[in-house]
Every structure is written in C-alpha cells, then in structure tokens.
Write a protein that holds these residues in place. Structure first.
Motif, short mmCIF file in Angstrom:
data_model
loop_
_atom_site.label_atom_id
_atom_site.label_comp_id
_atom_site.label_asym_id
_atom_site.label_seq_id
_atom_site.Cartn_x
_atom_site.Cartn_y
_atom_site.Cartn_z
N ARG A 1 0.85 -1.20 0.00
CA ARG A 1 0.00 0.00 0.00
C ARG A 1 0.88 1.25 0.00
N ILE A 2 0.55 2.21 -0.85
CA ILE A 2 1.25 3.49 -0.83
C ILE A 2 0.22 4.61 -0.69
N GLU A 3 0.66 5.70 -0.09
CA GLU A 3 -0.21 6.83 0.21
C GLU A 3 0.34 8.08 -0.45
N LYS A 4 -0.49 8.77 -1.20
CA LYS A 4 -0.03 9.98 -1.88
C LYS A 4 -0.09 11.17 -0.94
N MET A 5 1.00 11.91 -0.88
CA MET A 5 1.07 13.11 -0.05
C MET A 5 0.70 14.36 -0.84
N GLY A 6 1.11 14.41 -2.11
CA GLY A 6 0.81 15.58 -2.93
C GLY A 6 1.74 15.66 -4.12
N VAL A 7 1.59 16.74 -4.90
CA VAL A 7 2.43 16.98 -6.07
C VAL A 7 2.99 18.40 -5.92
N VAL B 1 13.27 25.17 -13.02
CA VAL B 1 13.09 23.75 -13.35
C VAL B 1 11.60 23.44 -13.46
N THR B 2 11.20 22.77 -14.55
CA THR B 2 9.78 22.52 -14.80
C THR B 2 9.23 21.32 -14.05
N GLU B 3 10.08 20.52 -13.43
CA GLU B 3 9.66 19.25 -12.84
C GLU B 3 8.60 19.42 -11.74
N ARG B 4 7.58 18.56 -11.80
CA ARG B 4 6.63 18.37 -10.70
C ARG B 4 6.92 17.00 -10.10
N LEU B 5 6.98 16.93 -8.78
CA LEU B 5 7.36 15.70 -8.10
C LEU B 5 6.17 15.17 -7.30
N HIS B 6 5.81 13.91 -7.55
CA HIS B 6 4.71 13.25 -6.84
C HIS B 6 5.29 12.60 -5.57
N PHE B 7 4.74 12.97 -4.42
CA PHE B 7 5.24 12.50 -3.13
C PHE B 7 4.38 11.37 -2.59
N THR C 1 13.37 15.08 0.79
CA THR C 1 13.50 14.18 1.94
C THR C 1 13.06 14.89 3.22
N VAL C 2 13.47 16.13 3.38
CA VAL C 2 13.06 16.92 4.55
C VAL C 2 11.54 17.02 4.59
N MET C 3 10.91 17.29 3.45
CA MET C 3 9.46 17.43 3.41
C MET C 3 8.76 16.14 3.83
N LEU C 4 9.23 15.00 3.32
CA LEU C 4 8.60 13.73 3.64
C LEU C 4 8.80 13.35 5.11
N VAL C 5 10.02 13.51 5.61
CA VAL C 5 10.31 13.16 7.00
C VAL C 5 9.49 14.03 7.95
N GLN C 6 9.44 15.32 7.69
CA GLN C 6 8.69 16.21 8.58
C GLN C 6 7.19 15.96 8.47
N HIS C 7 6.70 15.63 7.28
CA HIS C 7 5.28 15.28 7.13
C HIS C 7 4.94 14.04 7.95
N LEU C 8 5.80 13.03 7.87
CA LEU C 8 5.56 11.81 8.64
C LEU C 8 5.62 12.09 10.13
N ALA C 9 6.55 12.95 10.55
CA ALA C 9 6.67 13.29 11.97
C ALA C 9 5.44 14.04 12.46
N LEU C 10 4.93 14.96 11.66
CA LEU C 10 3.74 15.70 12.05
C LEU C 10 2.52 14.78 12.13
N ARG C 11 2.44 13.84 11.22
CA ARG C 11 1.32 12.90 11.25
C ARG C 11 1.39 12.02 12.50
#
Length: 203
Positions: free
Chosen positions: A118-124, A132-138, A186-196
């Motif tokens: 199972r994977i959970e989408k955080m956002g884009v 840079v034009t890149e959009r990153l799916h988290f 990586t900072v965004m994902l780690v801090q999001h998980l910590a806040l959750r």
C-alpha cells in the motif's frame, strides 16, 4: 488588501519566442516573453527553463519499529557547490511515461530492494519553480520486510551507485537539524511523517 491577478484582464504572460539551447540530459530552453504585472503594466523579459520530465519520490516507513528507509548516493550538483558528502535522500526517479505509482514502485525496488504494498499519496509539488519545470509526486509507504543495507544498489549502466540507509524517524529529524540531511524532498517527507505521528499521539 493584497492585489491579485484579474483573470478577466487577459493572459498572465505571452510567449513571444522560444529557443532550445541544449537537448542532452535534459532540455534547456530560452524564452522571450511579455509578463503582465499586478499593476496591469507589461514587462518584457528573458528566462530559461530546464526540463527533465516529472518524477516521483517515496518514503518507506515501519510504523511498528519507527524506522524509515533512505538512500545514500553521489550527486554532482551538490558536489560542485561544496557538499563533499554523498546525499542522504528518499528514493526517487523520473516517471518516463509511466504513471507516478508504477514509476515509484519500480524505483523503490531498484534502489532499496523493497516491494511496496500500500502506498499513500502526499501531494504533487514543484521543487525549484524558478527554473526547473519538474513536478514531483510525493508518496509514503509502510513496509515490514527486512532491509538489506549491505549491498550496493541501482542501475550501474545509468551511473547509479546507491547504499540503502535504515534509521529511526527520530534519527532522521536530528540529521535534518544538524545538516546531515539537506535534500529538500526528503526533509518534506520526514517532517510530514513526523507531524502525522504527532497528531496521532494526541488524545
């Protein structure tokens, strides 16, 4: 009261010309454009964009043991700007015409050896919208299987030379605090998980 762009006034910008400056590892394009300012006046400008396509990133986590899985690898842009250590970062890769979930499952297996369930989408998110034009799916993904941190992973033909890192969420937060983790996604994902986790602990 702050001013906002009035859509009824017409387009925000008009592209007058574009020129591809380089089309190698990515596409570097120079644009001549006219841009409508908030006061309604028009300003001419020249800007460049760098396009490598869009990507996806995932942070595998073990909710029971409180661990996460990251990678460690050489990154040239970090190296040439004075970061001599390999970057510690979440598993990520380009979509390459795949949907984001399919792409990140394949990248996770190649880079970490984990087969994600199972994977959970955080956002884009845009990571560097100034050029840079890149959009990153988290994504976040729980895991339970053992993690091999001894092997070198990645696609050697593409220059990948990756070590797998398994640490606790608390250790990752400390590494952000003291500068050992400096990769933004990586900072965004780690801090999001910590806040959750913090919200879950509240009565």
């Amino acid at each position: 009261m702050s001013e906002t762009h009035d859509e009824r006034a017409g387009p925000r910008a008009v592209i007058r010309s574009r020129e591809v400056l380089s089309d190698d590892w990515g596409v570097l394009t120079r644009y001549e454009l006219s841009y409508r300012r908030y006061d309604g006046s028009w300003q001419d400008m020249t800007r460049e964009t760098y396009d490598r396509g869009h990507g996806a990133v995932v942070l595998p986590y073990d909710p029971v043991r409180g661990t996460i899985v990251l990678t460690r690898q050489f990154r040239l842009p970090a190296f040439v700007t004075g970061h001599d250590e390999d970057l510690i970062e979440a598993c990520a890769g380009l979509l390459d015409a795949r949907d984001p979930e399919t792409a990140i499952r394949k990248e996770a297996e190649e880079e970490t050896g984990l087969t994600l369930g199972r994977i959970e989408k955080m956002g884009v998110f845009y990571m560097s919208p100034g050029s840079v034009t890149e959009r990153l799916h988290f994504f976040l993904a729980p895991y339970e299987s053992a993690v091999d941190t001894a092997s070198v992973r990645g696609n050697a033909g593409e220059g990948e030379d990756i070590r797998v890192v398994e640490i606790t969420l608390e250790e990752a937060l400390a590494m952000i605090e003291d500068g050992r983790i400096v990769d933004a996604k990586t900072v965004m994902l780690v801090q999001h998980l910590a806040l959750r986790a913090l919200r879950a602990d509240r009565p």
